[in-house]
Design a protein around this motif. Sequence first.
Motif, PDB file in Angstrom:
ATOM      1  N   THR A   7     -93.001 102.250 -60.734  1.00  0.00           N
ATOM      2  CA  THR A   7     -93.699 101.223 -59.973  1.00  0.00           C
ATOM      3  C   THR A   7     -92.912  99.916 -59.957  1.00  0.00           C
ATOM      4  OG1 THR A   7     -95.841 102.208 -60.492  1.00  0.00           O
ATOM      5  CG2 THR A   7     -95.847  99.919 -59.792  1.00  0.00           C
ATOM      6  N   VAL A   8     -92.441  99.494 -61.111  1.00  0.00           N
ATOM      7  CA  VAL A   8     -91.673  98.242 -61.186  1.00  0.00           C
ATOM      8  C   VAL A   8     -90.394  98.359 -60.354  1.00  0.00           C
ATOM      9  CG1 VAL A   8     -90.351  96.727 -62.733  1.00  0.00           C
ATOM     10  CG2 VAL A   8     -92.638  97.501 -63.399  1.00  0.00           C
ATOM     11  N   ALA A   9     -89.708  99.499 -60.463  1.00  0.00           N
ATOM     12  CA  ALA A   9     -88.473  99.681 -59.699  1.00  0.00           C
ATOM     13  C   ALA A   9     -88.751  99.617 -58.197  1.00  0.00           C
ATOM     14  CB  ALA A   9     -87.818 101.015 -60.059  1.00  0.00           C
ATOM     15  N   PHE A  10     -89.804 100.288 -57.757  1.00  0.00           N
ATOM     16  CA  PHE A  10     -90.135 100.283 -56.331  1.00  0.00           C
ATOM     17  C   PHE A  10     -90.469  98.875 -55.849  1.00  0.00           C
ATOM     18  CE2 PHE A  10     -93.418 100.223 -53.072  1.00  0.00           C
ATOM     19  CZ  PHE A  10     -92.743 100.843 -52.034  1.00  0.00           C
ATOM     20  N   VAL A  11     -91.300  98.164 -56.589  1.00  0.00           N
ATOM     21  CA  VAL A  11     -91.727  96.829 -56.153  1.00  0.00           C
ATOM     22  C   VAL A  11     -90.552  95.853 -56.187  1.00  0.00           C
ATOM     23  CG1 VAL A  11     -93.309  94.904 -56.609  1.00  0.00           C
ATOM     24  CG2 VAL A  11     -94.130  97.256 -56.787  1.00  0.00           C
ATOM     25  N   VAL A  12     -89.662  95.975 -57.159  1.00  0.00           N
ATOM     26  CA  VAL A  12     -88.475  95.106 -57.208  1.00  0.00           C
ATOM     27  C   VAL A  12     -87.610  95.330 -55.970  1.00  0.00           C
ATOM     28  CG1 VAL A  12     -86.258  94.746 -58.395  1.00  0.00           C
ATOM     29  CG2 VAL A  12     -88.377  94.755 -59.701  1.00  0.00           C
ATOM     30  N   VAL A  17     -85.700  93.422 -50.667  1.00  0.00           N
ATOM     31  CA  VAL A  17     -85.283  93.605 -49.274  1.00  0.00           C
ATOM     32  C   VAL A  17     -86.259  92.977 -48.293  1.00  0.00           C
ATOM     33  CG1 VAL A  17     -83.935  95.685 -49.753  1.00  0.00           C
ATOM     34  CG2 VAL A  17     -86.327  95.900 -49.057  1.00  0.00           C
ATOM     35  N   GLY A  18     -87.287  92.315 -48.802  1.00  0.00           N
ATOM     36  CA  GLY A  18     -88.184  91.554 -47.946  1.00  0.00           C
ATOM     37  C   GLY A  18     -89.417  92.278 -47.438  1.00  0.00           C
ATOM     38  N   VAL A  19     -89.688  93.478 -47.946  1.00  0.00           N
ATOM     39  CA  VAL A  19     -90.889  94.195 -47.520  1.00  0.00           C
ATOM     40  C   VAL A  19     -92.135  93.477 -48.022  1.00  0.00           C
ATOM     41  CG1 VAL A  19     -92.165  96.376 -47.667  1.00  0.00           C
ATOM     42  CG2 VAL A  19     -89.673  96.400 -47.440  1.00  0.00           C
ATOM     43  N   PHE A  20     -92.091  93.029 -49.265  1.00  0.00           N
ATOM     44  CA  PHE A  20     -93.183  92.275 -49.874  1.00  0.00           C
ATOM     45  C   PHE A  20     -92.626  90.951 -50.378  1.00  0.00           C
ATOM     46  CE2 PHE A  20     -94.211  96.769 -51.059  1.00  0.00           C
ATOM     47  CZ  PHE A  20     -95.251  96.946 -50.165  1.00  0.00           C
ATOM     48  N   GLY A  21     -93.467  89.946 -50.425  1.00  0.00           N
ATOM     49  CA  GLY A  21     -93.052  88.675 -51.008  1.00  0.00           C
ATOM     50  C   GLY A  21     -93.129  88.744 -52.530  1.00  0.00           C
ATOM     51  N   VAL A  26     -96.702  90.811 -59.239  1.00  0.00           N
ATOM     52  CA  VAL A  26     -97.584  91.222 -60.339  1.00  0.00           C
ATOM     53  C   VAL A  26     -98.769  92.022 -59.805  1.00  0.00           C
ATOM     54  CG1 VAL A  26     -99.117  90.409 -62.185  1.00  0.00           C
ATOM     55  CG2 VAL A  26     -96.891  89.323 -61.841  1.00  0.00           C
ATOM     56  N   SER A  27     -99.353  91.556 -58.725  1.00  0.00           N
ATOM     57  CA  SER A  27    -100.489  92.250 -58.127  1.00  0.00           C
ATOM     58  C   SER A  27    -100.105  93.662 -57.679  1.00  0.00           C
ATOM     59  CB  SER A  27    -101.010  91.444 -56.942  1.00  0.00           C
ATOM     60  OG  SER A  27    -102.024  92.155 -56.272  1.00  0.00           O
ATOM     61  N   LEU A  28     -98.964  93.801 -57.029  1.00  0.00           N
ATOM     62  CA  LEU A  28     -98.523  95.110 -56.569  1.00  0.00           C
ATOM     63  C   LEU A  28     -98.211  96.052 -57.724  1.00  0.00           C
ATOM     64  CD1 LEU A  28     -96.232  94.110 -53.574  1.00  0.00           C
ATOM     65  CD2 LEU A  28     -98.383  95.385 -53.470  1.00  0.00           C
ATOM     66  N   VAL A  29     -97.563  95.546 -58.751  1.00  0.00           N
ATOM     67  CA  VAL A  29     -97.240  96.388 -59.910  1.00  0.00           C
ATOM     68  C   VAL A  29     -98.524  96.876 -60.573  1.00  0.00           C
ATOM     69  CG1 VAL A  29     -96.245  96.398 -62.232  1.00  0.00           C
ATOM     70  CG2 VAL A  29     -94.947  95.432 -60.339  1.00  0.00           C
ATOM     71  N   LEU A  30     -99.455  95.983 -60.807  1.00  0.00           N
ATOM     72  CA  LEU A  30    -100.694  96.377 -61.484  1.00  0.00           C
ATOM     73  C   LEU A  30    -101.509  97.369 -60.658  1.00  0.00           C
ATOM     74  CD1 LEU A  30    -101.908  93.022 -63.063  1.00  0.00           C
ATOM     75  CD2 LEU A  30    -100.949  95.011 -64.233  1.00  0.00           C
ATOM     76  N   THR A  31    -101.718  97.071 -59.385  1.00  0.00           N
ATOM     77  CA  THR A  31    -102.554  97.959 -58.579  1.00  0.00           C
ATOM     78  C   THR A  31    -101.895  99.310 -58.348  1.00  0.00           C
ATOM     79  OG1 THR A  31    -101.711  96.949 -56.544  1.00  0.00           O
ATOM     80  CG2 THR A  31    -103.791  96.111 -57.411  1.00  0.00           C
TER      81      THR A  31
END
Length: 74
Positions: A7-12, A17-21, A26-31
Amino acid sequence: MGQLVDTVAFVVVASAVGVFGWDLFVSLVLTNYLFKCLVEAVITPATYRAVRFLKGAEGVDVYDWDLRIALPRL
């Protein structure tokens, strides 16, 4: 632990690359981590049933061969 690393690797990468701000990091990793763990917990019983069925159908369990054979003493 694997779910958390994934999850952390994907969100990083997605944030880099600008898909998510980065403000959503933190919100994306947790959820995402909680969702993956929930899905894994719900699917685990079905996985065990499928493995039991396949082992019975194949008549082979690679990891359980020769467990009754005593190991030689050194």
